[in-house]
Design a protein around this motif. Structure first.
Motif, PDB file in Angstrom:
ATOM      1  N   CYS A  99       0.842  -1.206   0.000  1.00 51.26           N
ATOM      2  CA  CYS A  99       0.000   0.000   0.000  1.00 51.26           C
ATOM      3  C   CYS A  99       0.875   1.254   0.000  1.00 51.26           C
ATOM      4  O   CYS A  99       0.583   2.219  -0.712  1.00 51.26           O
ATOM      5  N   GLU A 100       1.938   1.239   0.800  1.00 51.67           N
ATOM      6  CA  GLU A 100       2.873   2.375   0.794  1.00 51.67           C
ATOM      7  C   GLU A 100       3.465   2.575  -0.591  1.00 51.67           C
ATOM      8  O   GLU A 100       3.549   3.704  -1.086  1.00 51.67           O
ATOM      9  N   SER A 101       3.875   1.482  -1.231  1.00 55.74           N
ATOM     10  CA  SER A 101       4.424   1.566  -2.586  1.00 55.74           C
ATOM     11  C   SER A 101       3.387   2.115  -3.558  1.00 55.74           C
ATOM     12  O   SER A 101       3.699   2.923  -4.439  1.00 55.74           O
ATOM     13  N   TYR A 102       2.150   1.682  -3.394  1.00 55.21           N
ATOM     14  CA  TYR A 102       1.071   2.139  -4.263  1.00 55.21           C
ATOM     15  C   TYR A 102       0.862   3.648  -4.118  1.00 55.21           C
ATOM     16  O   TYR A 102       0.790   4.373  -5.113  1.00 55.21           O
ATOM     17  N   TYR A 103       0.787   4.135  -2.876  1.00 54.86           N
ATOM     18  CA  TYR A 103       0.564   5.565  -2.660  1.00 54.86           C
ATOM     19  C   TYR A 103       1.760   6.393  -3.130  1.00 54.86           C
ATOM     20  O   TYR A 103       1.581   7.495  -3.665  1.00 54.86           O
ATOM     21  N   ASP A 104       2.979   5.870  -2.979  1.00 53.83           N
ATOM     22  CA  ASP A 104       4.162   6.548  -3.521  1.00 53.83           C
ATOM     23  C   ASP A 104       4.107   6.579  -5.050  1.00 53.83           C
ATOM     24  O   ASP A 104       4.431   7.594  -5.669  1.00 53.83           O
ATOM     25  N   ALA A 105       3.693   5.470  -5.644  1.00 53.27           N
ATOM     26  CA  ALA A 105       3.634   5.373  -7.103  1.00 53.27           C
ATOM     27  C   ALA A 105       2.593   6.329  -7.683  1.00 53.27           C
ATOM     28  O   ALA A 105       2.806   6.893  -8.767  1.00 53.27           O
ATOM     29  N   ILE A 106       1.502   6.521  -6.990  1.00 53.85           N
ATOM     30  CA  ILE A 106       0.464   7.434  -7.478  1.00 53.85           C
ATOM     31  C   ILE A 106       1.036   8.828  -7.696  1.00 53.85           C
ATOM     32  O   ILE A 106       0.663   9.523  -8.642  1.00 53.85           O
ATOM     33  N   ARG A 107       1.971   9.216  -6.858  1.00 48.25           N
ATOM     34  CA  ARG A 107       2.545  10.557  -6.964  1.00 48.25           C
ATOM     35  C   ARG A 107       3.588  10.689  -8.074  1.00 48.25           C
ATOM     36  O   ARG A 107       3.806  11.787  -8.566  1.00 48.25           O
ATOM     37  N   SER A 108       4.235   9.579  -8.455  1.00 50.10           N
ATOM     38  CA  SER A 108       5.371   9.771  -9.346  1.00 50.10           C
ATOM     39  C   SER A 108       5.565   8.733 -10.446  1.00 50.10           C
ATOM     40  O   SER A 108       6.478   8.883 -11.249  1.00 50.10           O
ATOM     41  N   SER A 109       4.759   7.693 -10.512  1.00 48.15           N
ATOM     42  CA  SER A 109       5.016   6.622 -11.468  1.00 48.15           C
ATOM     43  C   SER A 109       4.083   6.670 -12.666  1.00 48.15           C
ATOM     44  O   SER A 109       3.088   7.396 -12.676  1.00 48.15           O
TER      45      SER A 109
END
Length: 161
Positions: A99-109
């Motif tokens: 989930c942390e990776s997902y929320y980080d990815a939403i911002r920059s991936s």
């Protein structure tokens, strides 16, 4: 499930015992949303009490166990089941990480990267939901969507903010 499709084989209230503790306003909001979603749509019936609901569920923690205290809508006790949280530790930990990776990815991936992470997140959520169904088998009849909502609640109970 003998009582499926009826309005009796369902939860109408969920209470979190003081043993669960309180957290940040964000975590409390997530818990409230998880409870609301579960109450809005569920299929829930203790095996020993087919069709005599609707039911109230009081969740509490006792050592490393989750206590399901089930009563009828009028407060009459039905049954209490205690589940070890140990089988969920790895799944919940991995779920939080993804989930942390997902929320980080939403911002920059890229959208394809976000979609790949989301597929993994949903897969872990499904695994946790199936584990919960398996652990409740023979105790409480629930459908997969109810198991998903209950697993979400189990996750938010672990989330400290």
């Amino acid at each position: 499930m003998a009582a499926s499709g009826t309005d009796k084989a369902r939860l109408v209230d969920i209470e979190l015992d003081e043993s669960i503790g309180r957290s940040t306003p964000d975590v409390e909001h997530e818990r409230a949303v998880a409870i609301f979603d579960l109450i809005e749509e569920n299929s829930f019936c203790p095996v020993s009490d087919q069709g005599a609901g609707p039911y109230r569920l009081r969740l509490s923690l006792m050592e490393a166990r989750l206590v399901f205290a089930i009563s009828r809508e009028n407060g009459e006790d039905v049954v209490t089941h205690i589940l070890s949280l140990t089988p969920f530790r790895r799944i919940v930990k991995d779920y939080f990480l993804i989930c942390e990776s997902y929320y980080d990815a939403i911002r920059s991936s890229t959208p394809s990267h976000i979609e790949a992470i989301d597929m993994g997140r949903r897969g872990l959520h499904n695994e946790g939901s199936q584990t919960l169904m398996d652990r409740l088998s023979g105790k409480i009849d629930i459908d997969f969507n109810t198991a998903r909502r209950l697993f979400t609640l189990v996750c938010v109970l672990h989330w400290r903010g």
